[in-house]
Design a protein around this motif. Structure first.
Motif, PDB file in Angstrom:
ATOM      1  N   GLY A 356       0.833  -1.304   0.049  1.00  0.00           N
ATOM      2  CA  GLY A 356       0.161   0.087  -0.116  1.00  0.00           C
ATOM      3  C   GLY A 356       0.851   1.268   0.144  1.00  0.00           C
ATOM      4  O   GLY A 356       0.590   2.095  -0.781  1.00  0.00           O
ATOM      5  N   VAL A 357       1.979   1.200   0.792  1.00  0.00           N
ATOM      6  CA  VAL A 357       3.017   2.372   0.880  1.00  0.00           C
ATOM      7  C   VAL A 357       3.398   2.660  -0.432  1.00  0.00           C
ATOM      8  O   VAL A 357       3.494   3.916  -0.847  1.00  0.00           O
ATOM      9  N   HIS A 359       2.514   1.790  -3.515  1.00  0.00           N
ATOM     10  CA  HIS A 359       1.375   2.512  -4.568  1.00  0.00           C
ATOM     11  C   HIS A 359       1.124   4.008  -4.179  1.00  0.00           C
ATOM     12  O   HIS A 359       1.164   4.671  -5.215  1.00  0.00           O
ATOM     13  N   GLU A 360       0.969   4.225  -2.887  1.00  0.00           N
ATOM     14  CA  GLU A 360       0.687   5.758  -2.583  1.00  0.00           C
ATOM     15  C   GLU A 360       2.013   6.645  -2.925  1.00  0.00           C
ATOM     16  O   GLU A 360       1.697   7.532  -3.494  1.00  0.00           O
ATOM     17  N   PHE A 361       3.034   6.114  -2.737  1.00  0.00           N
ATOM     18  CA  PHE A 361       4.349   6.704  -3.026  1.00  0.00           C
ATOM     19  C   PHE A 361       4.452   7.046  -4.178  1.00  0.00           C
ATOM     20  O   PHE A 361       5.124   7.956  -4.858  1.00  0.00           O
ATOM     21  N   ASN A 362       4.225   5.619  -5.229  1.00  0.00           N
ATOM     22  CA  ASN A 362       4.264   6.043  -6.687  1.00  0.00           C
ATOM     23  C   ASN A 362       3.249   7.151  -7.118  1.00  0.00           C
ATOM     24  O   ASN A 362       3.640   7.952  -8.219  1.00  0.00           O
ATOM     25  N   ASN A 363       2.220   7.188  -6.577  1.00  0.00           N
ATOM     26  CA  ASN A 363       1.466   8.351  -6.929  1.00  0.00           C
ATOM     27  C   ASN A 363       1.776   9.506  -6.690  1.00  0.00           C
ATOM     28  O   ASN A 363       1.712  10.590  -7.274  1.00  0.00           O
ATOM     29  N   LEU A 364       2.557   9.657  -5.463  1.00  0.00           N
ATOM     30  CA  LEU A 364       3.350  11.019  -5.456  1.00  0.00           C
ATOM     31  C   LEU A 364       4.267  11.547  -5.878  1.00  0.00           C
ATOM     32  O   LEU A 364       4.822  12.529  -6.259  1.00  0.00           O
ATOM     33  N   SER A 408       7.909  -3.195  -3.707  1.00  0.00           N
ATOM     34  CA  SER A 408       6.990  -3.937  -4.291  1.00  0.00           C
ATOM     35  C   SER A 408       7.376  -5.258  -4.685  1.00  0.00           C
ATOM     36  O   SER A 408       6.518  -6.288  -4.547  1.00  0.00           O
TER      37      SER A 408
END
Length: 587
Positions: A356-357, A359-364, A408
């Motif tokens: 989850g972390v 995925h969120e960091f990739n978005n940021l 990942s």
């Protein structure tokens, strides 16, 4: 049981009892005889030890006196006194030397033609024997003063002047006693060869007395020493010590060595041991032995009963121990399973969290990297400072994206694994080419690849990344050792070969190595021994994951201070599957 049988039994018991008493008394007498022989040998040894100690002690002070009076300054002061009569310099030399620094020496005397002329302590009433010869001569004698106080004198007879070092006989006796270790063994009596003085210990004090004539001797041991003056051999015998103010009467075993047969040639020596005390201890031991023998029979009966009871109790205990051991093993197995389940749950939780972390960091990170590139393209050529700042932001974002990619991979999410036939050499070649960019100049990276033409079924990207992680770890291990050893050259060697339908890889380094405790934990996620900021603890965890996904095995051998060897094995792919083998850059 009939009376006749009882009588026979009693007679047999009496005969055995008398026989036992006879054997016991015989053994006691033999023991006493052997103990006496042992004690006599011990007395002879002590006598010899005391004699050697006396000889060495006297010789030491005689030689020190010779050394002092023959020194150049002392001889010049002596000549000045002979020529001018001035004695100040000679007296100063007598007061400040090796002998007067010794607390055992009371005074140093100078005697001229039998007359005492100088004394370092000012006492001028010493009486010493006169030696008529004029040549150099060393001697140890007994002397006295006007009050008939005895002294030990170490004398050096010189051409014109005789020198003497005076010592208190109590100090002399105590030093000999201490050096020989006599306080815990027996008593010692010394009598000089002229029968002028005797020394002994009475209770806790040392006594040194002068003898006017033989009639003054009221101590039997002194009488024995006095009568032994003409003997030429040592002797050991019993004698009665009379009751005195400090000691009760007792029978002693005494060893006598006349001065004529001693090494020191000055003192007759007497060593005595309290034989009554020894016999008392022996008799107490015999009584205890008899009482113990009587108790043995009773104890044997109690022991038999006790052993029978213990045997039955032990059988019950063994059964209980077997049951408890089985319960313990079951509980330990359950405990181990619980620990394993908890560990797997933690890892599963970490995997879900990291997925989850990531995925969120990739978005940021995506807009950060995109806007950084767009802004850099729109900057003017003169604005280099802003360009450098944006470049730093972009590069930091790339590093963060790489770390997220590794997280990942560890969580086995957000990564598509494509498997295919690849050359075992290519994955090493690509990893080495990437690792060369960050290789320090003091490290040599070498390869020995022997798998040309064979096939490995797997994902080339994952396998290359796996070897890159291992190479970077080797770099760090060598850097840690270089911090401790100067002029050290690191070496990393990668080999591969085919063995029993397996492709074997070995990666060895001569870095700092690992302890056995560290080796057990290196493949755990987030475990690292590196300093803060140098590692995340994910590299070897990803290596283990990659090996398991490719149905391989990995082992490590390492010693602290010698380096490490990682050994990886993968199954050899079927030749029929090798149509699309990627052989680009194969060595």
């Amino acid at each position: 049981m009939r009376i006749r049988d009882v009588s026979k039994f009693v007679c047999l018991i009496l005969i055995l009892a008398f026989l036992s008493i006879f054997l016991l008394m015989h053994s006691v007498n033999e023991y006493r005889r052997e103990n006496l022989e042992t004690k006599d040998k011990s007395l002879e040894y002590i006598l010899s030890s005391v004699d050697s100690t006396l000889t060495d002690f006297n010789h030491r002070y005689e030689e020190e006196l010779r050394y002092v009076v023959n020194r150049r300054g002392f001889v010049q002061a002596e000549e000045t006194w002979i020529q001018t009569g001035e004695a100040e310099e000679l007296l100063g030399r007598m007061k400040e030397n090796l002998l007067t620094d010794d607390r055992m020496i009371e005074s140093v005397l100078a005697i001229f033609h039998g007359r005492l002329i100088l004394s370092t302590n000012g006492k001028m009433d010493y009486w010493l024997p006169v030696h008529e010869e004029n040549d150099d001569f060393l001697s140890t004698v007994v002397c006295s003063d006007e009050d008939m106080n005895p002294y030990i004198a170490f004398i050096y007879y010189k051409d014109n002047i005789t020198y003497a070092a005076i010592m208190n006989p109590v100090i002399y006796y105590s030093k000999i006693e201490e050096t020989s270790g006599l306080k815990s063994i027996g008593d010692m009596i010394l009598m000089d060869k002229e029968h002028f003085m005797f020394m002994y210990r009475d209770e806790n004090s040392v006594v040194a007395n002068l003898l006017a004539d033989e009639g003054d001797i009221d101590n039997r041991l002194l009488q024995i020493l006095y009568n032994a003056k003409d003997k030429q051999t040592e002797s050991i015998d019993f004698y009665e010590v009379k009751e005195g103010p400090y000691k009760a009467a007792y029978r002693a075993r005494v060893a006598i060595c006349p001065y004529a047969v001693t090494k020191n040639e000055i003192f007759s020596i007497g060593i005595l041991h309290n034989e009554d005390q020894q016999l008392l201890s022996m008799n107490i031991t015999i009584i205890k032995t008899i009482l113990c023998a009587g108790m043995i029979v009773l104890c044997l009966m109690l022991l038999i009963f006790y052993l029978f009871w213990i045997y039955r109790q032990d059988a019950r205990n063994r059964k209980e121990i077997t049951i408890l051991r089985a319960k313990k093993e079951t509980l330990e197995a359950i405990n181990e399973q619980t620990k394993e389940m908890a560990h797997h749950q933690r890892l599963e939780t970490i995997g879900q969290l990291t997925s989850g972390v990531a995925h969120e960091f990739n978005n940021l990170l995506t807009p950060i990297m995109g806007y950084s590139l767009m802004t850099m393209e729109n900057l003017s050529e003169d604005d280099t400072e802003s360009y450098d700042n944006l470049l730093e932001i972009y590069q930091a974002s790339q590093k963060a994206k790489s770390l997220i990619s590794r997280l990942s991979d560890l969580s086995r999410k957000n990564s598509s694994v494509s498997m295919g036939n690849i050359s075992p050499n290519i994955i090493v070649t690509e990893a080495v080419s990437m690792a060369m960019t960050s290789k320090p100049i003091y490290i040599e990276l070498e390869t020995d690849l022997q798998c040309k033409g064979v096939v490995l079924y797997g994902n080339k990207t994952q396998l290359s990344h796996m070897f890159l992680n291992l190479i970077l770890n080797a770099y760090h291990a060598i850097e840690d050792r270089i911090l401790e050893e100067e002029e050290f050259v690191g070496n990393v060697m990668i080999k591969n070969y085919v063995e029993d339908d397996q492709i074997i890889y070995t990666l060895s380094d001569n870095g700092c190595g690992m302890s056995k405790e560290v080796q057990k934990k290196i493949f755990e996620p987030f475990f690292t021994t590196k300093m803060k900021g140098r590692g995340t603890g994910l590299g070897l965890a990803i290596v283990m994951q990659t090996v398991e996904e490719h149905k391989g095995k990995i082992t490590v051998e390492s010693k602290v201070g010698e380096g490490s060897i990682f050994r990886l094995s993968f199954p050899l792919a079927e030749v029929a599957e090798s149509k699309d083998i990627d052989t680009k850059n194969e060595i």
